[in-house]
Scaffold this active site. Structure first.
Site, PDB file in Angstrom:
ATOM      1  N   HIS A 124     -14.172   8.262 -11.385  1.00 54.47           N
ATOM      2  CA  HIS A 124     -15.017   8.718 -10.281  1.00 54.47           C
ATOM      3  C   HIS A 124     -14.564   8.098  -8.963  1.00 54.47           C
ATOM      4  CE1 HIS A 124     -18.843   9.540  -8.109  1.00 54.47           C
ATOM      5  NE2 HIS A 124     -18.613   8.344  -7.593  1.00 54.47           N
ATOM      6  N   GLU A 125     -14.325   6.797  -8.958  1.00 53.49           N
ATOM      7  CA  GLU A 125     -13.946   6.105  -7.723  1.00 53.49           C
ATOM      8  C   GLU A 125     -12.560   6.540  -7.244  1.00 53.49           C
ATOM      9  OE1 GLU A 125     -16.043   4.515  -6.013  1.00 53.49           O
ATOM     10  OE2 GLU A 125     -17.599   4.544  -7.558  1.00 53.49           O
ATOM     11  N   HIS A 128     -12.686   9.826  -5.476  1.00 54.46           N
ATOM     12  CA  HIS A 128     -12.979   9.771  -4.043  1.00 54.46           C
ATOM     13  C   HIS A 128     -11.686   9.697  -3.231  1.00 54.46           C
ATOM     14  CE1 HIS A 128     -17.312   9.608  -3.939  1.00 54.46           C
ATOM     15  NE2 HIS A 128     -17.381   8.540  -4.709  1.00 54.46           N
ATOM     16  N   GLU A 187     -20.139  12.673  -3.886  1.00 54.80           N
ATOM     17  CA  GLU A 187     -20.423  12.057  -5.182  1.00 54.80           C
ATOM     18  C   GLU A 187     -20.268  13.065  -6.316  1.00 54.80           C
ATOM     19  OE1 GLU A 187     -20.824   8.911  -5.828  1.00 54.80           O
ATOM     20  OE2 GLU A 187     -20.653   8.413  -3.707  1.00 54.80           O
TER      21      GLU A 187
END
Length: 265
Positions: A124-125, A128, A187
């Site tokens: 997920h990070e 980004h 997100e």
């Protein structure tokens, strides 16, 4: 002056439009080099400010997960030299910055209880970064500042007693009408990208649902979604479930190709 500011605002939007990995149009006014420099500088500052964990077992575990995720990144990112640092911080958090930087808080390991769940957060990070969300946020803030200055110049020409109230309304409108919804979009987009990354790396995407259930149980879902920069856990879990059939195919293909991470703490 008013015309100059308005022209700059319009030019910034026209010149800086890009498309995210999910097909969403986004504003990106900064170059990769600028963003990488900002990411590296920020990471160095964090290393000076936060305590670093030197436990070899913990660091090997996190590095193992990171290596598997990095291996399936697009070439532009997979070929970067990534630095992974574990910080002795109690919050269940992790982050990735432009320039090949990943930070993981030890508190995450109390909520993400296996390699698959840690890979969910890490994917997920890194998602980004791949989607250039930092660039978009920085660009959006720059465009907002130009727009606010232009609006302020226009209001000064009116010179009415309600100028302060109008500017305050513009600020609130900018925050809740633009900034927060975009953050929730970021997100959700990072969830989608991250789920694909972890699946391609051989991690079990079904564990992503368990992770967010753990997060919710740990009290991370108390903020109302309307005023939150993160989707509510129930929304997030629903989105992950919708994506599960497609990412399970990626996971099965990875397993067939011999990608079976064995990161153990």
């Amino acid at each position: 002056m008013k015309r100059i500011l308005l022209a700059l605002s319009i030019s910034a939007v026209l010149v800086g439009c890009k498309t995210s990995p999910t097909g969403r149009t986004q504003l990106a006014l900064y170059s990769d080099g600028q963003m990488n420099t900002m990411g590296k500088q920020s990471f160095e500052q964090l290393k000076q400010q936060l305590p670093i964990n030197n436990d070899q077992k913990v660091n090997r575990y996190i590095q193992c997960i990171a290596d598997n995720v990095i291996a399936v990144l697009p070439d532009k990112y997979a070929q970067q030299q990534w630095e992974v640092v574990v910080f002795d911080e109690p919050s269940a958090n992790a982050f990735a910055l432009p320039g090949g930087k990943i930070g993981v808080h030890t508190g995450l390991l109390k909520v993400a209880t296996n390699q698959h769940q840690v890979a969910t957060v890490m994917g997920h990070e890194v998602g980004h970064v791949i989607a250039e969300h930092s660039n978009e946020r920085a660009s959006q803030n720059s465009a907002i500042q130009l727009g606010m200055q232009a609006a302020d110049a226009s209001l000064r020409s009116i010179q009415n007693e309600y100028q302060g109230a109008i500017m305050m309304a513009l600020g609130v409108g900018t925050q809740y009408g633009v900034t927060l919804p975009f953050s929730r979009t970021h997100e959700s987009e990072a969830d989608e990208i991250g789920l694909e990354l972890m699946s391609k790396a051989g991690f079990n995407p079904k564990e992503s649902i368990t992770l967010w259930q753990n997060m919710s149980a740990a009290g991370s879902g108390n903020t109302p979604e309307f005023l939150s920069t993160h989707p509510a856990p129930s929304t997030r879990i629903g989105d992950l479930r919708n994506q599960m059939p497609s990412v399970m195919k990626l996971h099965q293909a990875a397993a067939s190709a011999g990608k079976k991470p064995g990161c153990k703490l």
